[in-house]
Design a protein around this motif. Structure first.
Motif, PDB file in Angstrom:
ATOM      1  N   GLU A  92       9.266  -4.245 -11.561  1.00 55.04           N
ATOM      2  CA  GLU A  92       8.562  -5.513 -11.343  1.00 55.04           C
ATOM      3  C   GLU A  92       9.324  -6.399 -10.365  1.00 55.04           C
ATOM      4  OE1 GLU A  92       5.853  -8.517 -11.260  1.00 55.04           O
ATOM      5  OE2 GLU A  92       5.613  -6.447 -11.930  1.00 55.04           O
ATOM      6  N   ALA A  93      10.636  -6.451 -10.475  1.00 54.67           N
ATOM      7  CA  ALA A  93      11.436  -7.268  -9.553  1.00 54.67           C
ATOM      8  C   ALA A  93      11.322  -6.729  -8.130  1.00 54.67           C
ATOM      9  CB  ALA A  93      12.892  -7.304 -10.006  1.00 54.67           C
ATOM     10  N   LEU A  94      11.342  -5.427  -7.982  1.00 48.60           N
ATOM     11  CA  LEU A  94      11.201  -4.836  -6.656  1.00 48.60           C
ATOM     12  C   LEU A  94       9.809  -5.097  -6.083  1.00 48.60           C
ATOM     13  CD1 LEU A  94      13.035  -1.465  -7.276  1.00 48.60           C
ATOM     14  CD2 LEU A  94      13.813  -3.348  -5.831  1.00 48.60           C
ATOM     15  N   ARG A  95       8.798  -4.986  -6.931  1.00 48.86           N
ATOM     16  CA  ARG A  95       7.434  -5.262  -6.483  1.00 48.86           C
ATOM     17  C   ARG A  95       7.313  -6.700  -5.982  1.00 48.86           C
ATOM     18  NH1 ARG A  95       3.633  -8.084  -7.450  1.00 48.86           N
ATOM     19  NH2 ARG A  95       4.526  -8.958  -9.322  1.00 48.86           N
ATOM     20  N   ARG A  96       7.923  -7.624  -6.730  1.00 47.55           N
ATOM     21  CA  ARG A  96       7.884  -9.032  -6.340  1.00 47.55           C
ATOM     22  C   ARG A  96       8.626  -9.260  -5.014  1.00 47.55           C
ATOM     23  NH1 ARG A  96       4.327 -11.693  -6.924  1.00 47.55           N
ATOM     24  NH2 ARG A  96       4.642 -12.441  -4.872  1.00 47.55           N
ATOM     25  N   ARG A  97       9.786  -8.633  -4.857  1.00 45.04           N
ATOM     26  CA  ARG A  97      10.539  -8.763  -3.596  1.00 45.04           C
ATOM     27  C   ARG A  97       9.726  -8.255  -2.415  1.00 45.04           C
ATOM     28  NH1 ARG A  97      16.383  -6.337  -3.590  1.00 45.04           N
ATOM     29  NH2 ARG A  97      16.290  -7.162  -1.484  1.00 45.04           N
ATOM     30  N   LEU A  98       9.030  -7.129  -2.604  1.00 45.51           N
ATOM     31  CA  LEU A  98       8.199  -6.592  -1.525  1.00 45.51           C
ATOM     32  C   LEU A  98       7.061  -7.552  -1.193  1.00 45.51           C
ATOM     33  CD1 LEU A  98       7.991  -2.866  -2.618  1.00 45.51           C
ATOM     34  CD2 LEU A  98       8.962  -3.706  -0.462  1.00 45.51           C
ATOM     35  N   GLU A 107      14.059   7.379   3.286  1.00 46.13           N
ATOM     36  CA  GLU A 107      12.655   7.787   3.222  1.00 46.13           C
ATOM     37  C   GLU A 107      12.088   7.646   1.811  1.00 46.13           C
ATOM     38  OE1 GLU A 107      11.046   7.867   5.859  1.00 46.13           O
ATOM     39  OE2 GLU A 107      12.726   8.094   7.223  1.00 46.13           O
ATOM     40  N   VAL A 108      12.882   7.935   0.804  1.00 42.95           N
ATOM     41  CA  VAL A 108      12.443   7.704  -0.577  1.00 42.95           C
ATOM     42  C   VAL A 108      12.134   6.220  -0.773  1.00 42.95           C
ATOM     43  CG1 VAL A 108      13.231   7.661  -2.987  1.00 42.95           C
ATOM     44  CG2 VAL A 108      13.552   9.721  -1.598  1.00 42.95           C
ATOM     45  N   ALA A 109      12.989   5.367  -0.246  1.00 41.32           N
ATOM     46  CA  ALA A 109      12.759   3.923  -0.353  1.00 41.32           C
ATOM     47  C   ALA A 109      11.461   3.524   0.344  1.00 41.32           C
ATOM     48  CB  ALA A 109      13.946   3.158   0.233  1.00 41.32           C
ATOM     49  N   ASP A 110      11.227   4.080   1.529  1.00 39.51           N
ATOM     50  CA  ASP A 110       9.990   3.754   2.254  1.00 39.51           C
ATOM     51  C   ASP A 110       8.758   4.219   1.482  1.00 39.51           C
ATOM     52  OD1 ASP A 110      11.409   2.590   4.348  1.00 39.51           O
ATOM     53  OD2 ASP A 110      11.312   4.380   5.616  1.00 39.51           O
ATOM     54  N   VAL A 111       8.802   5.437   0.946  1.00 47.14           N
ATOM     55  CA  VAL A 111       7.674   5.963   0.168  1.00 47.14           C
ATOM     56  C   VAL A 111       7.413   5.070  -1.046  1.00 47.14           C
ATOM     57  CG1 VAL A 111       6.925   7.887  -1.311  1.00 47.14           C
ATOM     58  CG2 VAL A 111       7.908   8.354   0.956  1.00 47.14           C
ATOM     59  N   LEU A 112       8.466   4.735  -1.771  1.00 45.47           N
ATOM     60  CA  LEU A 112       8.299   3.900  -2.960  1.00 45.47           C
ATOM     61  C   LEU A 112       7.808   2.510  -2.594  1.00 45.47           C
ATOM     62  CD1 LEU A 112       8.490   3.586  -6.005  1.00 45.47           C
ATOM     63  CD2 LEU A 112      10.932   3.072  -5.728  1.00 45.47           C
ATOM     64  N   ALA A 113       8.324   1.944  -1.517  1.00 48.68           N
ATOM     65  CA  ALA A 113       7.888   0.608  -1.100  1.00 48.68           C
ATOM     66  C   ALA A 113       6.395   0.593  -0.798  1.00 48.68           C
ATOM     67  CB  ALA A 113       8.686   0.148   0.117  1.00 48.68           C
ATOM     68  N   TYR A 114       5.929   1.559  -0.019  1.00 47.84           N
ATOM     69  CA  TYR A 114       4.502   1.586   0.300  1.00 47.84           C
ATOM     70  C   TYR A 114       3.654   1.893  -0.925  1.00 47.84           C
ATOM     71  CZ  TYR A 114       5.057   0.830   5.280  1.00 47.84           C
ATOM     72  OH  TYR A 114       5.329   0.268   6.498  1.00 47.84           O
ATOM     73  N   LEU A 115       4.142   2.744  -1.808  1.00 47.71           N
ATOM     74  CA  LEU A 115       3.392   3.034  -3.025  1.00 47.71           C
ATOM     75  C   LEU A 115       3.264   1.779  -3.894  1.00 47.71           C
ATOM     76  CD1 LEU A 115       1.898   4.990  -4.862  1.00 47.71           C
ATOM     77  CD2 LEU A 115       4.122   5.628  -5.839  1.00 47.71           C
ATOM     78  N   LEU A 116       4.361   1.038  -4.047  1.00 51.23           N
ATOM     79  CA  LEU A 116       4.309  -0.189  -4.844  1.00 51.23           C
ATOM     80  C   LEU A 116       3.384  -1.224  -4.202  1.00 51.23           C
ATOM     81  CD1 LEU A 116       8.027  -0.563  -5.982  1.00 51.23           C
ATOM     82  CD2 LEU A 116       6.052   0.167  -7.352  1.00 51.23           C
ATOM     83  N   GLN A 117       3.419  -1.342  -2.886  1.00 52.35           N
ATOM     84  CA  GLN A 117       2.538  -2.291  -2.202  1.00 52.35           C
ATOM     85  C   GLN A 117       1.079  -1.873  -2.345  1.00 52.35           C
ATOM     86  OE1 GLN A 117       4.407  -2.198   1.654  1.00 52.35           O
ATOM     87  NE2 GLN A 117       5.730  -3.919   1.175  1.00 52.35           N
ATOM     88  N   PHE A 118       0.823  -0.568  -2.246  1.00 49.89           N
ATOM     89  CA  PHE A 118      -0.525  -0.036  -2.440  1.00 49.89           C
ATOM     90  C   PHE A 118      -1.033  -0.375  -3.844  1.00 49.89           C
ATOM     91  CE2 PHE A 118      -3.250   3.535  -3.753  1.00 49.89           C
ATOM     92  CZ  PHE A 118      -4.188   3.548  -2.739  1.00 49.89           C
ATOM     93  N   CYS A 119      -0.194  -0.141  -4.836  1.00 51.85           N
ATOM     94  CA  CYS A 119      -0.565  -0.445  -6.222  1.00 51.85           C
ATOM     95  C   CYS A 119      -0.811  -1.933  -6.407  1.00 51.85           C
ATOM     96  CB  CYS A 119       0.525   0.042  -7.181  1.00 51.85           C
ATOM     97  SG  CYS A 119       0.598   1.839  -7.332  1.00 51.85           S
ATOM     98  N   GLU A 120      -0.003  -2.756  -5.788  1.00 53.34           N
ATOM     99  CA  GLU A 120      -0.161  -4.212  -5.888  1.00 53.34           C
ATOM    100  C   GLU A 120      -1.526  -4.636  -5.350  1.00 53.34           C
ATOM    101  OE1 GLU A 120       0.818  -8.336  -6.352  1.00 53.34           O
ATOM    102  OE2 GLU A 120       1.613  -6.524  -7.253  1.00 53.34           O
ATOM    103  N   VAL A 121      -1.894  -4.131  -4.194  1.00 48.17           N
ATOM    104  CA  VAL A 121      -3.154  -4.511  -3.556  1.00 48.17           C
ATOM    105  C   VAL A 121      -4.357  -4.091  -4.407  1.00 48.17           C
ATOM    106  CG1 VAL A 121      -4.637  -3.988  -1.561  1.00 48.17           C
ATOM    107  CG2 VAL A 121      -2.250  -4.619  -1.214  1.00 48.17           C
ATOM    108  N   LEU A 122      -4.267  -2.916  -5.036  1.00 51.03           N
ATOM    109  CA  LEU A 122      -5.398  -2.414  -5.817  1.00 51.03           C
ATOM    110  C   LEU A 122      -5.326  -2.750  -7.299  1.00 51.03           C
ATOM    111  CD1 LEU A 122      -6.007   1.072  -4.184  1.00 51.03           C
ATOM    112  CD2 LEU A 122      -7.280  -1.057  -3.870  1.00 51.03           C
ATOM    113  N   GLY A 123      -4.230  -3.383  -7.736  1.00 49.69           N
ATOM    114  CA  GLY A 123      -4.102  -3.738  -9.142  1.00 49.69           C
ATOM    115  C   GLY A 123      -3.834  -2.550 -10.047  1.00 49.69           C
TER     116      GLY A 123
END
Length: 111
Positions: free
Chosen positions: A6-12, A69-85
């Motif tokens: 959750e903290a990482l999602r918020r930072r992104l 690259e793992v960080a990039d994949v996770l960052a985009y996945l978390l942002q994707f999840c955020e946008v779609l709820g």
């Protein structure tokens, strides 16, 4: 100590908001970016033998590339999840539940 999801999602989200990137963070764009980053992770392993791929983290330069690259994949996945709820942990848990029913362990008794 590692930050929680959750903290990482918020930072992104804060990072993107500070740069006014929200208009570009559509599900389509984020899914495409996720695919590109996953491909960049795959590229590291593309021509390695299975044995070389198992030892990739013992090379500091390769390990750094993998972690980025793992960080990039996770960052985009978390942002994707955020946008779609989508709650990624709940989605993963539900998927594991379905797979446990679909692919029972050998010798496991059915309930």
């Amino acid at each position: 100590m590692t930050e929680d999801l959750e903290a990482l999602r918020r930072r992104l989200a804060d990072f993107a908001a500070a740069r006014r990137w929200q208009p570009y963070h559509t599900p389509k764009n984020l899914a495409a970016a996720l695919s590109v980053e996953a491909s960049e992770l795959l590229e590291i392993f593309q021509w390695l033998t299975p044995e070389e791929s198992a030892r990739v983290m013992s090379d500091p330069d390769a390990a750094h590339r993998v972690e980025d690259e793992v960080a990039d994949v996770l960052a985009y996945l978390l942002q994707f999840c955020e946008v779609l709820g989508v709650d990624p942990l709940a989605a993963l848990s539900a998927k594991i539940d379905r797979n446990e029913r679909r692919f029972p362990a050998p010798g496991a008794e059915e309930a």
